[in-house]
Design an enzyme around this catalytic site. Structure first.
Site: not given
Length: 561
Positions: A120, A166
């Protein structure tokens, strides 16, 4: 031999240090299988077959053991003494796991029939808020056998190029081309089985087109492309060897996804973004962009239309990859467990950590696995019990990153009933007996005062099973005080309903009455891989790296019901 520990400035505490010596049961076994205090090759063969359960063994196998023992200085031409026998039991070639990293499972079934080693936010080095993005975690993950790499794609500050970051955080940015290059260079270093590159796409159609060209040029012939969007079955890992697969949302689903994510964004801002994106779609040659980008996608990620009620209905004419958070999974597992299992018999299910795990912590992977979820996505940079379980699961099948799901998750019952992992009526199939005799090696891998400043360590061990709820259990030994070579000599029993979904988890700690107990090693591995008998179990540090000397002597017995 004595060890001395200073107390304050003037006092010294002396402790007698025992050497590692065989427990009584091991001594008795040696005498049962030897004559005149020596065990010959024939006698060792009898022990290996009868106690260790290695029915394939022959005299050459035993001679190889004896040859290896020569390096320990405990070999005699007429056989081995007790010390040599004990060294054999504690040796690396007496591991509870297969000695060779060979892929032994059937790899010719659809991808949906396997658990995939899944990362992830694979580019992050630390937490989810302000850590660095880098290619190094991607390299490390691939070299550790991870087969699913995730990249978040966003427009850069100029809006003219795509970058990896991100979104909505203070994490740094990484160059997309660098990320693609290291995937290409490291994808098949430790496993020839396919790598799935999951692209969390936040790009405009213009940038999608650029990314499509970049991906195609970088991966070339290694890129697997499937033009049929309505395939009824995924290809097999065997047929996809040395291939890279792209999984993302098709362009048409991009706007729908942005709209559905509006709960955390100001409505007016979100509306403007959607409007701008819609204008770009109209201004560009939408068909050519869609075709170029769609051609990349071999695993299509579907939308969760209809919420919890309808997301698991599936399409008999098409297989997809569905993503959901750990929270959504937990809700469905409580109310629709068999539906999850049914969905994952054909489709791929990806589970990701909840958004509040800012520290990059992880969740219990068994919740996903026992319901058939193939892609349980983990933050590989975070250490702890759940990551140890993830690392343990993928020690199976030669460490290739693909573990075949057991038949109980793939086949229905005689009347079409689907497996319910949370059922309270699962029958016991087998009983696992685990005996933990002793441990050694801490005095060689740790400083004298690492565990206690004023005395040798007080070790205890925890042994547990992680699996379906009825199988999950944990026990601990007594504390062996002031011992570098603890002797526990304790046996535990685990009645198991679904042993094929069970992980054996072992942790050793140093007891401290005043502060938190000190970590002293751990390991975790699938029960399906365990070799029965008396085995040397090597322990690992928090990150999963194996200690050089620390190991436990344990016995494993499986008794079918």
């Amino acid at each position: 031999m004595k060890e001395s520990f200073k107390v304050c400035f003037c006092c010294v505490r002396n402790f007698k240090v025992k050497s590692s010596e065989p427990p009584e049961e091991i001594k008795n076994l040696f005498h049962d299988y030897s004559q005149d205090d020596r065990m010959s090759a024939d006698e060792m063969l009898r022990f290996v077959i009868q106690v260790q359960g290695e029915t394939h063994a022959d005299i050459n196998y035993v001679k190889d053991i004896f040859h290896r023992l020569k390096h320990h200085g405990v070999f005699h031409p007429r056989g081995i003494h007790l010390e040599g026998f004990y060294r054999y039991l504690l040796s690396d070639f007496n591991s509870p796991l297969p000695l060779t990293r060979e892929v032994w499972q059937d790899m010719n079934q659809p991808l949906s029939h396997y658990f995939l080693y899944t990362g992830h936010n694979s580019y992050l080095t630390g937490n989810q808020l302000n850590s660095n993005s880098s290619i190094e975690p991607i390299v490390k993950a691939l070299r550790n056998g991870v087969r699913v790499i995730e990249l978040d794609l966003w427009p850069n500050s100029s809006g003219k190029e795509a970058e990896v970051r991100h979104g909505g955080t203070l994490t740094s940015r990484e160059d997309l081309q660098k990320c693609l290059n290291v995937v290409k260079e490291n994808a098949f270093q430790v496993s020839a089985y396919p790598v799935v590159l999951t692209l969390e796409d936040h790009l405009t159609p213009i940038l999608q087109k650029k990314v499509a060209k970049m991906v195609s040029k970088t991966f070339g012939g290694s890129l697997f492309q499937c033009t049929d969007e309505t395939t009824e079955c995924f290809p097999s890992p065997e047929s996809l060897k040395n291939k890279i697969l792209i999984s993302t949302k098709p362009p048409k689903e991009y706007l729908q996804t942005q709209i559905s994510k509006g709960s955390t964004t100001d409505e007016s801002t979100r509306a403007k973004k959607i409007s701008d994106a819609e204008e770009q779609v109209q201004e560009e040659d939408e068909e050519s962009v869609a075709i170029e980008y769609r051609d990349l996608i071999s695993i299509h990620a579907g939308n969760r239309k209809g919420g919890l009620k309808n997301c698991l209905n599936g399409d008999p004419n098409r297989v997809i990859r569905l993503s959901m958070s750990e929270q959504w999974l937990e809700t469905l597992a409580k109310t629709r467990g068999p539906d999850l299992v049914k969905f994952t018999q054909r489709n791929l299910l990806r589970i990701f950590p909840k958004t509040t795990r800012f520290d990059s912590s992880n969740y219990d992977p068994l919740v996903g696995w026992i319901h058939g979820a193939q892609m349980v996505a983990f933050n590989m940079q975070s250490h702890g019990r759940y990551l140890w379980m993830m690392q343990g699961m993928f020690k199976a099948n030669g460490g290739c990153g693909y573990v075949k799901k057991p038949d109980v998750l793939l086949s229905n019952g005689p009347e079409g009933e689907i497996f319910d992992p949370c059922s309270q009526n699962l029958p016991i199939k087998t009983t696992l007996k685990v005996k933990i005799y002793t441990g050694e090696g801490w005095n060689m891998d740790f400083p004298l005062d690492h565990f206690d400043r004023y005395s040798p360590p007080d070790f205890y061990a925890k042994v547990g099973i992680a699996g379906v709820p009825l199988d999950t259990a944990s026990y601990r030994t007594e504390i062996d005080k002031d011992e570098w070579f603890p002797i526990w000599d304790k046996e535990f029993e685990f009645p198991l309903r679904v042993p094929e979904l069970s992980l054996l988890c072992i942790t050793v700690k140093d007891y401290d009455s005043n502060t938190q107990n000190d970590f002293a090693g751990q390991t975790c591995f699938p029960l399906s891989e365990v070799r029965p008998g008396i085995r040397a179990v090597r322990l690992h540090d928090r990150a999963g790296e194996v200690y050089k000397h620390v190991r436990l002597l344990m016995r494993f017995v499986l008794e079918p019901r």
